[in-house]
Write a protein that holds these residues in place. Structure first.
Motif, PDB file in Angstrom:
ATOM      1  N   THR A  88       0.954  -1.337   0.317  1.00 56.89           N
ATOM      2  CA  THR A  88      -0.456   0.329  -0.126  1.00 56.89           C
ATOM      3  C   THR A  88       0.469   1.470   0.483  1.00 56.89           C
ATOM      4  O   THR A  88       0.549   2.673  -0.461  1.00 56.89           O
ATOM      5  N   ALA A  92      -0.010   4.926  -1.578  1.00 57.28           N
ATOM      6  CA  ALA A  92       0.356   6.166  -0.637  1.00 57.28           C
ATOM      7  C   ALA A  92       0.909   7.441  -1.288  1.00 57.28           C
ATOM      8  O   ALA A  92       0.680   8.464  -1.009  1.00 57.28           O
ATOM      9  N   THR A 279      -5.311   3.277  -2.147  1.00 59.22           N
ATOM     10  CA  THR A 279      -4.528   4.271  -1.256  1.00 59.22           C
ATOM     11  C   THR A 279      -5.237   6.026  -2.477  1.00 59.22           C
ATOM     12  O   THR A 279      -4.987   7.397  -1.840  1.00 59.22           O
ATOM     13  N   ALA A 282      -5.586   8.288   0.782  1.00 60.55           N
ATOM     14  CA  ALA A 282      -5.301   9.088   1.089  1.00 60.55           C
ATOM     15  C   ALA A 282      -4.576  10.865   0.979  1.00 60.55           C
ATOM     16  O   ALA A 282      -4.252  11.266   1.297  1.00 60.55           O
ATOM     17  N   LEU A 302      -6.534   6.597   5.289  1.00 67.11           N
ATOM     18  CA  LEU A 302      -4.974   5.489   4.206  1.00 67.11           C
ATOM     19  C   LEU A 302      -6.041   4.526   5.588  1.00 67.11           C
ATOM     20  O   LEU A 302      -6.473   3.126   5.464  1.00 67.11           O
TER      21      LEU A 302
END
Length: 397
Positions: A88, A92, A279, A282, A302
């Motif tokens: 991830t 992000a 993501t 984010a 997130l």
């Protein structure tokens, strides 16, 4: 239980996937299968398909849930967290940088790279469909179930078609596949989640859905409101990927936290980075006018969008462990696995193929990628590079 791998091994494997897995959740499942099932042999195709079918049934980001569970099976709780973080964080970080103005997407080279990466997804998903068909739909009944699943997933886009295909697969398996014998199938891997932990996770999942809106309303806290909006988005979406966009739009655009222009700009950037589309949260947390904003807002958003999917998955795993070895359940799962092949086939056509293949050049690039993967056994990350370069070349021809 005895684990067969290390946290470091899991982290490095998923970090490479997080840096190279373009194309959305269905393509991610193809990348996982190629690297973790075919190359590393962390589990066999049948166990992998069982896990994919389970995650398709559950709310949350399906590909990230599959990765979380594979990390859990390989190296325990810390392995699950390592898989999540490694897969991830690359996307992000890039999206938070974009939110801060540190990334610029534009020009013919960038457009060519994005186009080429979309074509790579065609090859990756085609390879996954080809390999899983031979393993999971090797006879007439299962091939028929796969075709019905394909039709339902094509005619009813999104979660209704996917869930309908899986339901048909389960019923078809119970009706047609109870006599199928698979003597060579290895023992199914156990995930080792105690039932008390599972029940706690399910209580937390329901508690978050019910309690967070009440907390946000009672306290007037922007942080609580931000967490509630992203938790709800992650808890109410099936399959993940682009399906979550309407929920995110309702949570942050319709409330006035993020402008429509900023939302679309971030969505465009999310298409250009590897890893899970979740993501995108984010970026939204970083630019939101509610909550702390910046890196803190990105981290909260997130975590909030991923946590519900992981809670519900952890909550059902021990019960799945207990029942999936029973003959009737195995028959149902054989049917569901065949339906998964149909669902992947439908996704290969739309949106993967229809989005990426726009002419003879892109079709040829997709074929080259497929042949490199299947005949020459070239690693997926190398095919990603070939696709990106090919996309740039096509952009100038």
């Amino acid at each position: 239980m005895q684990r067969s791998g290390s946290v470091r091994e899991v982290f490095l494997a998923f970090l490479r996937l997080g840096l190279t897995s373009f194309g959305g959740p269905v393509a991610h499942l193809g990348y996982f299968r190629d690297d973790l099932v075919v190359r590393r042999k962390w589990m066999d195709d049948r166990a992998y398909a069982d896990l994919v079918a389970l995650c398709q049934f559950l709310p949350g980001p399906a590909s990230s849930q599959v990765g979380f569970a594979m990390g859990l099976q390989r190296a325990g709780v810390f392995g699950a967290l390592a898989a999540f973080l490694a897969f991830t964080l690359p996307s992000a970080v890039l999206l938070v940088a974009f939110a801060g103005g540190a990334a610029v997407l534009g020009g013919p080279v960038a457009a060519g790279v994005i186009s080429g990466l979309q074509v790579v997804a065609v090859a990756i998903v085609a390879q996954a469909v080809w390999g899983m068909t031979r393993t999971l739909a090797p006879d007439a009944p299962r091939a028929g179930i796969a075709v019905v699943g394909l039709a339902l997933a094509l005619l009813l886009p999104g979660a209704p078609g996917q869930l309908g295909a899986l339901a048909v697969g389960v019923l078809g398996g119970l009706a047609l596949l109870r006599g199928v014998v698979e003597p060579s199938a290895p023992a199914l891997p156990s995930f080792g989640v105690p039932r008390v932990v599972a029940v706690t996770c399910l209580v937390l999942f329901v508690g978050g859905l019910v309690g967070l809106p009440v907390l946000a309303a009672a306290t007037g806290s922007g942080v609580a409101a931000l967490i509630d909006a992203f938790f709800r988005s992650g808890a109410l979406v099936f399959g993940g990927g682009h399906v979550v966009l309407p929920l995110l739009q309702a949570g942050v655009v319709e409330t006035g936290w993020v402008s429509p222009e900023a939302f679309l700009s971030g969505y465009g950037a999310a298409q250009a980075v590897p890893g899970p589309l979740f993501t995108f949260s984010a970026y939204l947390g970083a630019v939101s006018s509610v909550g702390p904003g910046g890196i803190a807002g990105a981290a909260l958003a997130l975590a909030a969008i991923f946590v519900p999917g992981f809670l519900v998955l952890t909550g059902v795993l021990p019960f799945w462990d207990a029942v999936r070895s029973k003959p009737r359940v195995r028959a149902a799962m054989r049917g569901a696995n065949a339906a998964v092949v149909g669902i992947l086939g439908a996704a290969l056509y739309a949106p993967v193929f229809t989005t990426a293949v726009t002419g003879a050049g892109s079709f040829l690039l997709a074929v080259v990628g497929f042949v490199l993967l299947t005949a020459f056994r070239v690693p997926a990350w190398a095919v990603v590079i070939v696709g990106a370069v090919g996309g740039v070349v096509l952009g100038f021809t």
